[in-house]
Design a protein around this motif. Structure first.
Motif, PDB file in Angstrom:
ATOM      1  N   ALA A  41      -8.063 -54.295 -10.836  1.00 11.39           N
ATOM      2  CA  ALA A  41      -7.318 -53.236 -10.161  1.00 11.39           C
ATOM      3  C   ALA A  41      -8.151 -52.713  -8.996  1.00 11.39           C
ATOM      4  CB  ALA A  41      -6.996 -52.114 -11.139  1.00 11.39           C
ATOM      5  N   CYS A  42      -7.484 -52.445  -7.885  1.00 10.54           N
ATOM      6  CA  CYS A  42      -8.183 -52.039  -6.661  1.00 10.54           C
ATOM      7  C   CYS A  42      -7.545 -50.802  -6.045  1.00 10.54           C
ATOM      8  CB  CYS A  42      -8.094 -53.161  -5.617  1.00 10.54           C
ATOM      9  SG  CYS A  42      -8.864 -54.693  -6.106  1.00 10.54           S
ATOM     10  N   ASN A  43      -8.314 -50.168  -5.184  1.00 11.49           N
ATOM     11  CA  ASN A  43      -7.790 -49.096  -4.342  1.00 11.49           C
ATOM     12  C   ASN A  43      -7.317 -49.720  -3.026  1.00 11.49           C
ATOM     13  OD1 ASN A  43      -9.960 -48.931  -2.169  1.00 11.49           O
ATOM     14  ND2 ASN A  43     -11.192 -48.710  -4.025  1.00 11.49           N
ATOM     15  N   THR A  44      -6.616 -48.951  -2.233  1.00  7.16           N
ATOM     16  CA  THR A  44      -6.095 -49.459  -0.957  1.00  7.16           C
ATOM     17  C   THR A  44      -6.998 -49.107   0.222  1.00  7.16           C
ATOM     18  OG1 THR A  44      -4.760 -47.482  -0.538  1.00  7.16           O
ATOM     19  CG2 THR A  44      -3.718 -49.252  -1.801  1.00  7.16           C
ATOM     20  N   GLN A  45      -8.192 -48.571  -0.056  1.00 10.90           N
ATOM     21  CA  GLN A  45      -9.116 -48.135   0.993  1.00 10.90           C
ATOM     22  C   GLN A  45     -10.055 -49.230   1.477  1.00 10.90           C
ATOM     23  OE1 GLN A  45      -8.772 -44.885   2.234  1.00 10.90           O
ATOM     24  NE2 GLN A  45      -6.975 -45.112   0.945  1.00 10.90           N
ATOM     25  N   GLY A  46     -10.049 -50.383   0.793  1.00  6.06           N
ATOM     26  CA  GLY A  46     -10.950 -51.466   1.189  1.00  6.06           C
ATOM     27  C   GLY A  46     -12.344 -51.319   0.617  1.00  6.06           C
ATOM     28  N   SER A  47     -12.480 -50.590  -0.486  1.00  3.80           N
ATOM     29  CA  SER A  47     -13.805 -50.340  -1.055  1.00  3.80           C
ATOM     30  C   SER A  47     -13.936 -50.938  -2.454  1.00  3.80           C
ATOM     31  CB  SER A  47     -14.057 -48.829  -1.135  1.00  3.80           C
ATOM     32  OG  SER A  47     -15.276 -48.576  -1.794  1.00  3.80           O
ATOM     33  N   TRP A  48     -14.932 -51.806  -2.593  1.00  3.05           N
ATOM     34  CA  TRP A  48     -15.354 -52.315  -3.899  1.00  3.05           C
ATOM     35  C   TRP A  48     -16.778 -51.829  -4.119  1.00  3.05           C
ATOM     36  CZ3 TRP A  48     -13.923 -58.266  -3.933  1.00  3.05           C
ATOM     37  CH2 TRP A  48     -12.547 -58.415  -4.040  1.00  3.05           C
ATOM     38  N   GLY A  49     -16.971 -50.531  -4.164  1.00  2.00           N
ATOM     39  CA  GLY A  49     -18.318 -49.989  -4.190  1.00  2.00           C
ATOM     40  C   GLY A  49     -18.845 -49.567  -5.543  1.00  2.00           C
ATOM     41  N   ALA A  50     -18.033 -49.630  -6.600  1.00  2.00           N
ATOM     42  CA  ALA A  50     -18.505 -49.171  -7.910  1.00  2.00           C
ATOM     43  C   ALA A  50     -17.750 -49.910  -9.011  1.00  2.00           C
ATOM     44  CB  ALA A  50     -18.288 -47.669  -8.044  1.00  2.00           C
ATOM     45  N   GLY A  51     -18.264 -49.777 -10.214  1.00  2.00           N
ATOM     46  CA  GLY A  51     -17.615 -50.384 -11.377  1.00  2.00           C
ATOM     47  C   GLY A  51     -17.540 -51.896 -11.276  1.00  2.00           C
ATOM     48  N   ILE A  52     -16.518 -52.465 -11.901  1.00  2.00           N
ATOM     49  CA  ILE A  52     -16.372 -53.921 -11.894  1.00  2.00           C
ATOM     50  C   ILE A  52     -16.081 -54.440 -10.489  1.00  2.00           C
ATOM     51  CG2 ILE A  52     -13.915 -54.031 -12.465  1.00  2.00           C
ATOM     52  CD1 ILE A  52     -14.777 -56.400 -14.398  1.00  2.00           C
ATOM     53  N   ALA A  53     -15.473 -53.606  -9.644  1.00  2.00           N
ATOM     54  CA  ALA A  53     -15.211 -54.026  -8.264  1.00  2.00           C
ATOM     55  C   ALA A  53     -16.502 -54.358  -7.537  1.00  2.00           C
ATOM     56  CB  ALA A  53     -14.441 -52.938  -7.521  1.00  2.00           C
ATOM     57  N   LYS A  54     -17.558 -53.614  -7.822  1.00  2.00           N
ATOM     58  CA  LYS A  54     -18.853 -53.873  -7.192  1.00  2.00           C
ATOM     59  C   LYS A  54     -19.387 -55.245  -7.609  1.00  2.00           C
ATOM     60  CE  LYS A  54     -23.234 -51.595  -6.267  1.00  2.00           C
ATOM     61  NZ  LYS A  54     -23.990 -50.346  -6.462  1.00  2.00           N
ATOM     62  N   VAL A  55     -19.134 -55.623  -8.862  1.00  2.00           N
ATOM     63  CA  VAL A  55     -19.541 -56.944  -9.341  1.00  2.00           C
ATOM     64  C   VAL A  55     -18.706 -58.018  -8.644  1.00  2.00           C
ATOM     65  CG1 VAL A  55     -19.871 -58.427 -11.358  1.00  2.00           C
ATOM     66  CG2 VAL A  55     -20.249 -55.961 -11.550  1.00  2.00           C
ATOM     67  N   PHE A  56     -17.396 -57.774  -8.493  1.00  2.00           N
ATOM     68  CA  PHE A  56     -16.547 -58.716  -7.750  1.00  2.00           C
ATOM     69  C   PHE A  56     -17.086 -58.900  -6.333  1.00  2.00           C
ATOM     70  CE2 PHE A  56     -13.270 -58.499 -10.989  1.00  2.00           C
ATOM     71  CZ  PHE A  56     -12.570 -59.680 -10.832  1.00  2.00           C
ATOM     72  N   ALA A  57     -17.484 -57.806  -5.675  1.00  2.00           N
ATOM     73  CA  ALA A  57     -18.012 -57.894  -4.306  1.00  2.00           C
ATOM     74  C   ALA A  57     -19.270 -58.747  -4.254  1.00  2.00           C
ATOM     75  CB  ALA A  57     -18.287 -56.504  -3.753  1.00  2.00           C
ATOM     76  N   ARG A  58     -20.125 -58.605  -5.244  1.00  2.00           N
ATOM     77  CA  ARG A  58     -21.361 -59.387  -5.285  1.00  2.00           C
ATOM     78  C   ARG A  58     -21.078 -60.862  -5.604  1.00  2.00           C
ATOM     79  NH1 ARG A  58     -24.080 -57.342  -9.721  1.00  2.00           N
ATOM     80  NH2 ARG A  58     -23.286 -59.072 -10.927  1.00  2.00           N
ATOM     81  N   GLU A  59     -20.207 -61.126  -6.561  1.00  2.00           N
ATOM     82  CA  GLU A  59     -19.929 -62.495  -6.998  1.00  2.00           C
ATOM     83  C   GLU A  59     -19.027 -63.256  -6.019  1.00  2.00           C
ATOM     84  OE1 GLU A  59     -21.186 -64.095  -9.742  1.00  2.00           O
ATOM     85  OE2 GLU A  59     -22.444 -62.321 -10.019  1.00  2.00           O
ATOM     86  N   PHE A  60     -18.156 -62.532  -5.320  1.00  2.00           N
ATOM     87  CA  PHE A  60     -17.181 -63.160  -4.426  1.00  2.00           C
ATOM     88  C   PHE A  60     -17.181 -62.464  -3.064  1.00  2.00           C
ATOM     89  CE2 PHE A  60     -15.650 -63.641  -8.789  1.00  2.00           C
ATOM     90  CZ  PHE A  60     -15.503 -65.021  -8.867  1.00  2.00           C
ATOM     91  N   PRO A  61     -18.250 -62.622  -2.292  1.00  2.00           N
ATOM     92  CA  PRO A  61     -18.328 -61.905  -1.012  1.00  2.00           C
ATOM     93  C   PRO A  61     -17.213 -62.290  -0.037  1.00  2.00           C
ATOM     94  CG  PRO A  61     -20.130 -63.485  -1.242  1.00  2.00           C
ATOM     95  CD  PRO A  61     -19.436 -63.431  -2.559  1.00  2.00           C
ATOM     96  N   ASP A  62     -16.771 -63.543  -0.049  1.00  2.00           N
ATOM     97  CA  ASP A  62     -15.668 -63.937   0.838  1.00  2.00           C
ATOM     98  C   ASP A  62     -14.371 -63.246   0.429  1.00  2.00           C
ATOM     99  OD1 ASP A  62     -17.295 -65.611   2.349  1.00  2.00           O
ATOM    100  OD2 ASP A  62     -16.834 -67.378   1.140  1.00  2.00           O
ATOM    101  N   ALA A  63     -14.156 -63.095  -0.864  1.00  2.00           N
ATOM    102  CA  ALA A  63     -12.959 -62.398  -1.348  1.00  2.00           C
ATOM    103  C   ALA A  63     -13.025 -60.923  -0.958  1.00  2.00           C
ATOM    104  CB  ALA A  63     -12.824 -62.553  -2.856  1.00  2.00           C
ATOM    105  N   TYR A  64     -14.211 -60.336  -1.049  1.00  2.00           N
ATOM    106  CA  TYR A  64     -14.350 -58.936  -0.657  1.00  2.00           C
ATOM    107  C   TYR A  64     -14.002 -58.759   0.820  1.00  2.00           C
ATOM    108  CZ  TYR A  64     -16.322 -54.405   0.466  1.00  2.00           C
ATOM    109  OH  TYR A  64     -16.478 -53.114   0.919  1.00  2.00           O
ATOM    110  N   THR A  65     -14.466 -59.664   1.648  1.00  2.00           N
ATOM    111  CA  THR A  65     -14.144 -59.600   3.082  1.00  2.00           C
ATOM    112  C   THR A  65     -12.640 -59.713   3.299  1.00  2.00           C
ATOM    113  OG1 THR A  65     -16.299 -60.512   3.680  1.00  2.00           O
ATOM    114  CG2 THR A  65     -14.539 -60.716   5.316  1.00  2.00           C
TER     115      THR A  65
END
Length: 181
Positions: A41-65
């Motif tokens: 689950a995500c917010n609409t602000q473009g931020s994966w800065g905490a929780g499991i989203a932060k792990v997604f950002a680290r594991e999948f940097p292209d997806a985060y972009t």
């Protein structure tokens, strides 16, 4: 930290409702080349800065972009209740079915809250958005699978909404069980 719960989703032949299978494990240790879809689950602000989203950002940097750019492109639009299917990066189109090619994990973003932190959406709005976002994601998966050789073969998610969005997992689970596929 305990590993996140993994919840594969599939349609059931006995019903058109989502079939949910509970299992325990680390969402990020699934075999990297199994054409799986990892959902959160995500917010609409473009931020994966905490929780499991932060792990997604680290594991999948292209997806985060891709997620961040999607949020920027649609700023002002109402993304809540929609989803974003992000295919894995492919450096070479011929690697489409290759065993040693890039990771085959897709990332699915369910836009269930407008914001995060103190501005997170109320639980009733998150739950309503969850149902429509899951249906939207399943539609995108079906379209992807019809159009591409590299098909999504399994869908896995953590206990969405239960972390930093602070919605009891049992409430989200009730919503997921009512989703028709």
């Amino acid at each position: 930290l305990a590993p996140p719960q993994v919840h594969p989703l599939s349609s059931s032949s006995a019903s058109n409702n989502l079939q949910i299978v509970h299992s325990t494990g680390d969402l990020f240790t699934l075999p990297p080349r199994n054409n799986s879809l990892l959902v959160h689950a995500c917010n609409t602000q473009g931020s994966w800065g905490a929780g499991i989203a932060k792990v997604f950002a680290r594991e999948f940097p292209d997806a985060y972009t891709a997620y961040r750019e999607h949020c920027r492109r649609n700023e002002g639009a109402d993304l809540v209740g929609t989803a974003l299917l992000i295919p894995p990066p492919a450096s070479n189109p011929e690697e489409n079915g290759a065993i040693d090619g890039p990771p085959r994990q897709f990332v699915g973003c369910l836009f269930t809250s407008r914001s995060f932190g103190r501005k997170v959406s109320p639980p009733d709005q998150i739950l309503a958005a969850t149902a429509t976002a899951v249906r939207d994601l399943l539609r995108q998966v079906e379209e992807w699978n019809e159009a591409h050789y590299r098909r999504i073969r399994s869908v896995h998610m953590c206990k969405i909404n239960a972390g930093l969005f602070n919605v009891p997992w049992e409430d989200t689970l009730r919503v997921l069980k009512r989703v028709r596929v």
